[in-house]
Enzyme design. Structure first.
Site, mmCIF file in Angstrom:
data_model
loop_
_atom_site.group_PDB
_atom_site.id
_atom_site.type_symbol
_atom_site.label_atom_id
_atom_site.label_comp_id
_atom_site.label_asym_id
_atom_site.label_seq_id
_atom_site.Cartn_x
_atom_site.Cartn_y
_atom_site.Cartn_z
ATOM 1 N N ASP A 156 1.346 4.514 1.272
ATOM 2 C CA ASP A 156 1.371 5.765 2.949
ATOM 3 C C ASP A 156 1.242 6.999 2.294
ATOM 4 O O ASP A 156 2.597 7.158 1.785
ATOM 5 C CB ASP A 156 1.765 5.022 3.876
ATOM 6 C CG ASP A 156 1.157 4.105 4.674
ATOM 7 O OD1 ASP A 156 0.202 3.618 4.499
ATOM 8 O OD2 ASP A 156 2.175 2.846 4.322
ATOM 9 N N ASP A 186 0.787 -1.226 0.044
ATOM 10 C CA ASP A 186 0.037 0.036 -0.111
ATOM 11 C C ASP A 186 0.565 0.973 0.078
ATOM 12 O O ASP A 186 2.272 1.819 -0.023
ATOM 13 C CB ASP A 186 -1.044 0.125 1.353
ATOM 14 C CG ASP A 186 -0.276 -0.054 2.650
ATOM 15 O OD1 ASP A 186 0.764 -0.259 2.536
ATOM 16 O OD2 ASP A 186 -0.489 -1.228 3.250
ATOM 17 N N ASP A 219 9.268 3.798 13.192
ATOM 18 C CA ASP A 219 9.953 2.330 13.722
ATOM 19 C C ASP A 219 11.579 2.525 13.562
ATOM 20 O O ASP A 219 12.321 1.955 14.610
ATOM 21 C CB ASP A 219 8.520 1.191 13.646
ATOM 22 C CG ASP A 219 8.194 0.987 12.295
ATOM 23 O OD1 ASP A 219 8.640 1.575 11.507
ATOM 24 O OD2 ASP A 219 7.091 -0.190 12.097
HETATM 25 P P1 ATP Z 1 3.801 -2.474 4.977
HETATM 26 O O1 ATP Z 1 2.789 -1.785 4.454
HETATM 27 O O2 ATP Z 1 4.597 -3.082 3.587
HETATM 28 O O3 ATP Z 1 3.103 -3.593 6.023
HETATM 29 P P2 ATP Z 1 4.659 -0.067 5.716
HETATM 30 O O4 ATP Z 1 5.767 -0.061 6.310
HETATM 31 O O5 ATP Z 1 4.181 0.576 5.101
HETATM 32 O O6 ATP Z 1 4.544 -2.276 6.110
HETATM 33 P P3 ATP Z 1 2.988 -0.095 7.645
HETATM 34 O O7 ATP Z 1 1.424 -1.067 9.163
HETATM 35 O O8 ATP Z 1 1.582 0.258 6.217
HETATM 36 O O9 ATP Z 1 3.937 -0.327 7.259
HETATM 37 O O10 ATP Z 1 3.150 1.791 8.059
HETATM 38 C C1 ATP Z 1 3.182 2.611 7.780
HETATM 39 C C2 ATP Z 1 4.693 3.471 8.339
HETATM 40 O O11 ATP Z 1 4.195 3.768 9.228
HETATM 41 C C3 ATP Z 1 5.816 2.813 8.763
HETATM 42 O O12 ATP Z 1 6.530 1.933 7.289
HETATM 43 C C4 ATP Z 1 5.951 3.484 9.933
HETATM 44 O O13 ATP Z 1 7.401 4.765 8.782
HETATM 45 C C5 ATP Z 1 4.931 4.421 10.076
HETATM 46 N N1 ATP Z 1 4.547 2.576 11.272
HETATM 47 C C6 ATP Z 1 3.483 2.300 11.546
HETATM 48 N N2 ATP Z 1 3.583 1.453 13.028
HETATM 49 C C7 ATP Z 1 4.416 1.803 13.067
HETATM 50 C C8 ATP Z 1 4.745 2.043 14.549
HETATM 51 N N3 ATP Z 1 4.160 1.129 15.179
HETATM 52 N N4 ATP Z 1 5.307 2.528 15.045
HETATM 53 C C9 ATP Z 1 5.930 3.698 14.861
HETATM 54 N N5 ATP Z 1 6.223 4.154 13.414
HETATM 55 C C10 ATP Z 1 5.043 3.238 12.206
HETATM 56 MG MG MG Z 2 2.039 -0.111 4.329
#
Ligand code: ATP
Ligand code: MG
Length: 450
Positions: A66, A64, A156
């Site tokens: 963001d 996805d 994170d």
């Molecule tokens: P994917 O969508 O592939 O699972 P992602 O890194 O995009 O991985 P998301 O859960 O969509 O993960 O979150 C988007 C972004 O928000 C992350 O890349 C991170 O920068 C931030 N993020 C998400 N969850 C947390 C958390 N628990 N603590 C700190 N930052 C977070």
């Molecule tokens: Mg994501």
């Protein structure tokens, strides 16, 4: 002058120019690109961030997209007609475009740790505050807006804190994201223990990204994970269910499960399964392995996977142990099974809030196993017409593949399904009558003789 330079905090970034990274707009969701342009036209700054940037830099297809921006949730709400504010603890904006949702978050700042709230204070009492920590360090609210550099550092992992802008197509790195991507490592931003205390789910995320990307977890990031795993007890079982699904239905279930067995956080999601795997060996354990392998294969082929099947498989060894423990008693077998199945599911619910529709379906998959292996006319028909037949049949095949001897019933059902109506009736006809359906003597009607 480059508009980006007017954004506070941006001077702290290491900038990677268009020629030095592989991200191209054509690989970004057109909806996300539209959002970025619309933000810019309205005078805001929008950036692709997180998995979208990370995965594109790795030449992978992001799950996805963001976006992070300096526009506030309220400004976003008035700019986008399709905007919905989600969550109170972490206010984010969801922009819906058909089936795609673009998540937009306003830049956040670090927390004021003086604003501590004791763990025992009911959550509803703190709703009017913009930021709050519990005394154990967990973030309860996170709506303090900040600059882009602050936003980066509250994310994170370093590889998740890279920003892409359509203004000159630059990638911005406020930590060591680029070098960590190159070194293939997951490194948490800031002091690891503190960051895990703020949000213990980050421990699970470290495991998830390590498995998904084939990265190692950098030493200091890994070190507190076993020690602090117990903090996951404070996370709602609903969130832990969501995380479990992300872990196991992300296309890398085999590797992820391996890490969940290796590190302690796994026990806070799949405690009963992990314990059963230690006690048992043989087909029930092999079935778990095959189910995970199958899940990865299905996802690679863009097929769906259901949590019901996944949990039916993960809890199969747990169920076997329960059934074995019951064997000394002599009561009704079906009742015993029902009881064991219910106990196993109830135990799992203490860890992850598996929604009812999935626990019901998992139980049905198990129940159907009896009917699929028992060869009698009545069970053939009732099993075949059951809405969960397909899943139960797949489960049966998996049991055989795992080494259970089920008297060739898998093949029987495969032949049955491809047979035409005549072949089907012949197969059913050659099955024995149900053992329990002894012809009941009809009571003669009172007036039958007259
Ligand atoms: P994917 O969508 O592939 O699972 P992602 O890194 O995009 O991985 P998301 O859960 O969509 O993960 O979150 C988007 C972004 O928000 C992350 O890349 C991170 O920068 C931030 N993020 C998400 N969850 C947390 C958390 N628990 N603590 C700190 N930052 C977070
Ligand atoms: Mg994501």
């Amino acid at each position: 002058m480059n508009q980006q330079l007017l954004l506070a905090g941006i001077e702290k970034a290491t900038v990677i120019g268009r020629d030095n990274h592989p991200i191209s707009r054509k690989n970004i969701s057109p909806n996300a690109v539209k959002v970025l342009y619309k933000l810019a036209e309205a005078g805001y700054h929008g950036f692709l961030v997180g998995g979208g940037v990370r995965d594109l830099l790795l030449n992978k297809r992001p799950k996805d997209f963001d976006i992070a921006t300096d526009a506030s949730p309220e400004q976003l709400k008035s700019l986008f007609r399709n905007a919905r504010i989600i969550g109170r603890r972490f206010k984010i904006i969801h922009l819906r475009f058909g089936r795609e949702i673009i998540e937009v978050t306003t830049f956040r700042a670090p927390h004021d740790t003086h604003n501590e709230i004791a763990d025992h204070v009911p959550r509803r009492r703190i709703q009017n505050q913009e930021s709050a920590h519990s005394t154990s360090g967990m973030i309860l609210r996170d709506n303090v807006y900040g600059n882009i550099d602050e936003d980066a550092l509250r994310r994170d992992f370093t590889i998740n804190a890279l920003y892409y802008t359509i203004d000159n197509f630059l990638v911005l790195d406020f930590s060591t994201g680029i070098t960590d991507l190159q070194a293939k490592q997951i490194r948490i931003i800031g002091e690891p223990a503190e960051r895990y205390k703020e949000d213990p789910v980050r421990m699970l995320r470290a495991i998830r990204f390590a498995a998904k990307l084939g990265f190692s977890i950098e030493e200091k990031t890994l070190q507190p994970i076993n020690e602090l795993a117990h903090l996951l007890e404070s996370i709602s079982t609903a969130r832990l269910f969501d995380e479990t699904i992300k872990l196991l239905a992300g296309g890398h279930a085999v590797k992820t499960f391996e890490l969940l067995r290796l590190y302690k956080p796994g026990a806070y999601l799949l405690g009963p399964t992990l314990k059963a795997l230690e006690k048992l060996s043989g087909p029930a354990c092999k079935l778990v392995e095959l189910a995970l392998l199958n899940t990865d294969k299905r996802l690679a082929e863009d097929k769906s996977v259901t949590p019901a099947f996944l949990f039916a498989a993960l809890l199969w060894p747990v169920l076997q142990l329960r059934l074995q423990a019951q064997q000394s008693t002599t009561s009704n077998q079906h009742q015993l099974f029902q009881q064991a199945a219910q106990e196993v599911l109830t135990e799992q619910l203490q860890y992850t809030a598996v929604p009812k529709r999935f626990t019901i379906a998992a139980k049905e998959i198990w129940e159907l196993q009896f009917r699929l292996v028992r060869n009698n006319k009545r069970s053939v028909e009732s099993a075949f017409n059951h809405p969960r037949f397909r899943a139960a049949y797949d489960f049966l095949l998996l049991r055989e593949e795992a080494g259970e001897d089920l008297d060739g019933r898998g093949q029987w059902w495969t032949t049955f399904q491809i047979g035409d109506t005549n072949q089907k009736s012949e197969m059913v006809a050659s099955e024995p009558r149900p053992a329990s359906s002894k012809r009941r003597r009809r009571k003669p009607k009172a007036n039958a003789a007259s």
